[in-house]
Every structure is written in C-alpha cells, then in structure tokens.
Design a protein around this motif. Sequence first.
Motif, PDB file in Angstrom:
ATOM      1  N   ASP A 161      -6.587   2.619  -1.379  1.00 23.62           N
ATOM      2  CA  ASP A 161      -7.229   1.994  -2.591  1.00 23.62           C
ATOM      3  C   ASP A 161      -8.597   1.978  -2.801  1.00 23.62           C
ATOM      4  OD1 ASP A 161      -4.481   0.980  -3.373  1.00 23.62           O
ATOM      5  OD2 ASP A 161      -4.980  -0.854  -2.337  1.00 23.62           O
ATOM      6  N   GLY A 162      -9.164   2.589  -4.104  1.00 24.14           N
ATOM      7  CA  GLY A 162     -10.401   2.735  -4.247  1.00 24.14           C
ATOM      8  C   GLY A 162     -10.979   4.270  -3.926  1.00 24.14           C
ATOM      9  N   PRO A 174       0.754  -1.153   0.109  1.00 30.84           N
ATOM     10  CA  PRO A 174      -0.051  -0.080   0.122  1.00 30.84           C
ATOM     11  C   PRO A 174       0.767   1.234   0.152  1.00 30.84           C
ATOM     12  CG  PRO A 174      -0.121  -1.002   1.956  1.00 30.84           C
ATOM     13  CD  PRO A 174       0.741  -1.970   1.164  1.00 30.84           C
ATOM     14  N   HIS A 230      -5.882   9.403   3.923  1.00 30.55           N
ATOM     15  CA  HIS A 230      -5.947   9.701   2.407  1.00 30.55           C
ATOM     16  C   HIS A 230      -5.533  11.125   2.361  1.00 30.55           C
ATOM     17  CE1 HIS A 230      -6.834   8.944  -1.668  1.00 30.55           C
ATOM     18  NE2 HIS A 230      -7.319   9.843  -1.749  1.00 30.55           N
ATOM     19  N   SER A 245     -11.061   8.393  -4.327  1.00 23.71           N
ATOM     20  CA  SER A 245     -10.527   9.416  -4.973  1.00 23.71           C
ATOM     21  C   SER A 245     -11.023  10.600  -4.677  1.00 23.71           C
ATOM     22  CB  SER A 245     -10.770   9.361  -6.533  1.00 23.71           C
ATOM     23  OG  SER A 245     -12.084   9.110  -6.801  1.00 23.71           O
ATOM     24  N   GLY A 271     -13.483   1.118  -2.941  1.00 22.56           N
ATOM     25  CA  GLY A 271     -12.802   0.084  -2.262  1.00 22.56           C
ATOM     26  C   GLY A 271     -13.364  -1.378  -2.143  1.00 22.56           C
TER      27      GLY A 271
END
Length: 156
Positions: A33-34, A27, A143, A36, A62
């Motif tokens: 992940d997934g 990661p 994130h 945006s 995700g």
Amino acid sequence: MKKVGLMLAGVLVLGACAEEPEAAPAPVEGVVDGMSIENARLVLAPVSGNPAAVYFDLSYDGERALSLYDAEVDGAGDTTIHQFGEFDFKVQMMEALPIGLTAGTKIEFKPGDYHLMAMEVSPDLEAGGTTEVTLKLSGGGTHVFDAEVRAAGDER
C-alpha cells in the motif's frame, strides 16, 4: 410484556451491529500500500552472459516506515541492489545497504546511482518482452511489477 421485551432486545442487537467498524480490506499479495513503480526497464548486457541492469522510479506514500533490502528478477539466477559510492578514494559500484522508505520517499533507480543487477540472465529474456521484478521489504512484504526488457544499446 414479553413481546415488548423481545422487540427491545432486537433493536439493541441491530443498533450494536450498525456501530461495528468496517473491516479494512485485505492486503493484496505482491502489492505494498502506498508504493508505486514507474518507468521500469531491464537493460540487457552487450555481451551475452554478463549481468543486466534494472532501473525504475519508486514512490512511497505508505503509513508505515519500511526498508527495501532485496529483489528478485524473473529469468535471472541472482539479483542484488547496487549503488555507487566512494571507497579507497575511488567511485565504484557496491552492494547497497537496506534503503529506508517513509511517506513521501521518491527514489530514481538509474545509471550511476541505485539499480538492480540481474546475474545469470536467461537467454529467454529478449528485447521487446517483459519480466517480473519483486522487491522484498521489511516485515515480509513484497511489491511485484513488470519491467520492459531492452537491448543493450537502447535508452537506459
């Protein structure tokens, strides 16, 4: 006979190596992940010293269900996730509960709905620049994304 046995052992070892599954990519720190983020902007307050607001569009596709529970804005002393809701028969701004994210979730952080409030904003944050925003998620993930800094009168 020994040569045949060694060759056979070598073929078995090579065959076993070929069947190993590929390791999943590690990661990336600061990236979920997934997830945006688009249209990220921090809008400065009209009065210096008052909180700024951060708005953005979040999409999540995700595999794991997550909860967004906190955020940080570089250049702010404190940041909270707010939303508008009704309390005591009045619509008012309040701190948000953790926000559940599952595959297909789309949330627009916008005026009059979810948004981030950045308190104790540094005078170094000026319109036309950018600042880093960090979303904190269940399981310890973060994130990170950049938000454009806008003046109080600019489009929210």
